[in-house]
Design a protein around this motif. Structure first.
Motif, PDB file in Angstrom:
ATOM      1  N   SER A  13       0.843  -1.191   0.000  1.00  0.00           N
ATOM      2  CA  SER A  13       0.000   0.000   0.000  1.00  0.00           C
ATOM      3  C   SER A  13       0.874   1.235   0.000  1.00  0.00           C
ATOM      4  N   GLN A  14       0.338   2.323  -0.534  1.00  0.00           N
ATOM      5  CA  GLN A  14       1.054   3.588  -0.579  1.00  0.00           C
ATOM      6  C   GLN A  14       0.106   4.707  -0.184  1.00  0.00           C
ATOM      7  N   THR A  15       0.673   5.814   0.251  1.00  0.00           N
ATOM      8  CA  THR A  15      -0.164   6.972   0.528  1.00  0.00           C
ATOM      9  C   THR A  15      -0.572   7.623  -0.782  1.00  0.00           C
ATOM     10  N   ALA A  16      -1.481   8.586  -0.700  1.00  0.00           N
ATOM     11  CA  ALA A  16      -2.030   9.204  -1.907  1.00  0.00           C
ATOM     12  C   ALA A  16      -0.957   9.889  -2.746  1.00  0.00           C
ATOM     13  N   GLY A  17      -0.012  10.561  -2.095  1.00  0.00           N
ATOM     14  CA  GLY A  17       1.062  11.210  -2.831  1.00  0.00           C
ATOM     15  C   GLY A  17       0.561  12.353  -3.699  1.00  0.00           C
ATOM     16  N   ILE A 134     -23.299  16.062   6.613  1.00  0.00           N
ATOM     17  CA  ILE A 134     -22.553  15.898   5.368  1.00  0.00           C
ATOM     18  C   ILE A 134     -21.478  14.849   5.615  1.00  0.00           C
ATOM     19  N   SER A 135     -21.405  13.850   4.747  1.00  0.00           N
ATOM     20  CA  SER A 135     -20.364  12.829   4.846  1.00  0.00           C
ATOM     21  C   SER A 135     -19.133  13.299   4.090  1.00  0.00           C
ATOM     22  N   ILE A 136     -17.950  13.063   4.672  1.00  0.00           N
ATOM     23  CA  ILE A 136     -16.732  13.486   3.986  1.00  0.00           C
ATOM     24  C   ILE A 136     -15.723  12.344   3.930  1.00  0.00           C
ATOM     25  N   TRP A 137     -14.874  12.414   2.906  1.00  0.00           N
ATOM     26  CA  TRP A 137     -13.802  11.435   2.660  1.00  0.00           C
ATOM     27  C   TRP A 137     -12.526  12.205   2.447  1.00  0.00           C
ATOM     28  N   ILE A 138     -11.439  11.766   3.085  1.00  0.00           N
ATOM     29  CA  ILE A 138     -10.199  12.527   3.105  1.00  0.00           C
ATOM     30  C   ILE A 138      -9.033  11.653   2.656  1.00  0.00           C
ATOM     31  N   VAL A 139      -8.206  12.186   1.758  1.00  0.00           N
ATOM     32  CA  VAL A 139      -6.929  11.563   1.431  1.00  0.00           C
ATOM     33  C   VAL A 139      -5.845  12.627   1.502  1.00  0.00           C
ATOM     34  N   GLY A 142       0.549  10.420   4.062  1.00  0.00           N
ATOM     35  CA  GLY A 142       0.503   9.697   5.324  1.00  0.00           C
ATOM     36  C   GLY A 142      -0.777   8.925   5.553  1.00  0.00           C
ATOM     37  N   ILE A 143      -1.733   9.007   4.633  1.00  0.00           N
ATOM     38  CA  ILE A 143      -2.999   8.284   4.789  1.00  0.00           C
ATOM     39  C   ILE A 143      -3.048   7.182   3.734  1.00  0.00           C
ATOM     40  N   ASN A 144      -2.949   5.927   4.176  1.00  0.00           N
ATOM     41  CA  ASN A 144      -2.968   4.806   3.236  1.00  0.00           C
ATOM     42  C   ASN A 144      -4.358   4.544   2.674  1.00  0.00           C
ATOM     43  N   LEU A 145      -5.354   4.615   3.521  1.00  0.00           N
ATOM     44  CA  LEU A 145      -6.745   4.412   3.114  1.00  0.00           C
ATOM     45  C   LEU A 145      -7.527   5.674   3.458  1.00  0.00           C
ATOM     46  N   GLY A 146      -8.406   6.092   2.547  1.00  0.00           N
ATOM     47  CA  GLY A 146      -9.191   7.296   2.776  1.00  0.00           C
ATOM     48  C   GLY A 146      -9.973   7.225   4.083  1.00  0.00           C
TER      49      GLY A 146
END
Length: 204
Positions: A13-17, A134-139, A142-146
């Motif tokens: 796995s990798q971070t978003a970059g 409101i639902s939010i998703w973050i990348v 340092g974050i491998n999975l949102g």
């Protein structure tokens, strides 16, 4: 004869970059001509029903510094509490509201900006009403999975108290991490990845 699968290994796995911005918000990073405007940058139209609001989301790391390379997506119901899905579009969901937005953090301040509407209350499968949210998703780096979380509204005190999701948070003091602040011109929501004010995150 079946082929042995023991040589197939899981990809690391990798971070978003930096590539998440190139692929999802090319105009933000100066790559013109892919989209007229980045997908998710406009949620409302002239005919959109409901109260227009501005939402500012900033993601902070464990040291309290804003993540200036974060990318945030939001999903929400329309003003009447209907999502813009094929099922809800049968005469109920607002056809002039996308229900989805995407914003890259400002490279100086780390703030993600959304122009949207205040959502209505949505029922759960058992009929209990959730508070407007409101639902939010973050990348980000340092974050491998949102990461998934929710934003609730400070003036909806009664609805927040009866919200079935908020009621499941065992440590009641942490509920406050999901409540936005009402500023002069916008709702402000700070996401803390670690520390004393760490935001409550959800599995999905």
């Amino acid at each position: 004869m079946a082929q042995s699968l023991d040589r197939q290994k899981e990809t690391p796995s990798q971070t978003a970059g930096p590539y998440v911005h190139i692929g999802l918000t090319p105009n933000v990073v100066g790559i013109a001509g892919v989209y007229r405007e980045d997908l998710g940058s406009s949620m409302v139209e002239d005919g959109t029903r409901g109260e227009r609001i501005t939402l500012i989301v900033t993601v902070f790391d464990g040291a309290g510094a804003p993540l200036r390379d974060a990318l945030v997506e939001i999903w929400q119901a329309d003003a009447e509490g209907f999502y813009p899905s094929p099922a809800e579009r049968r005469g109920r969901a607002d056809p002039h509201f996308s229900g989805w937005g995407r914003s890259a953090a400002d490279m100086e301040t780390g703030a993600c900006l959304f122009h949207t509407i205040k959502p209505g209350r949505v029922p759960m499968a058992d009929g209990r009403l959730m508070a407007p949210h409101i639902s939010i998703w973050i990348v980000a780096r340092g974050i491998n999975l949102g990461l998934h979380t929710r934003i609730y509204f400070p003036e909806e005190e009664e609805a927040n108290v009866s919200d079935p999701i908020l009621a499941r948070i065992e440590h009641r003091a942490r509920v406050a991490t999901l409540i936005a602040r009402r500023g002069a011109d916008a709702y402000v929501f700070d996401v803390h990845l670690q520390g004393d004010n760490e935001t409550v995150f959800f599995d999905s």
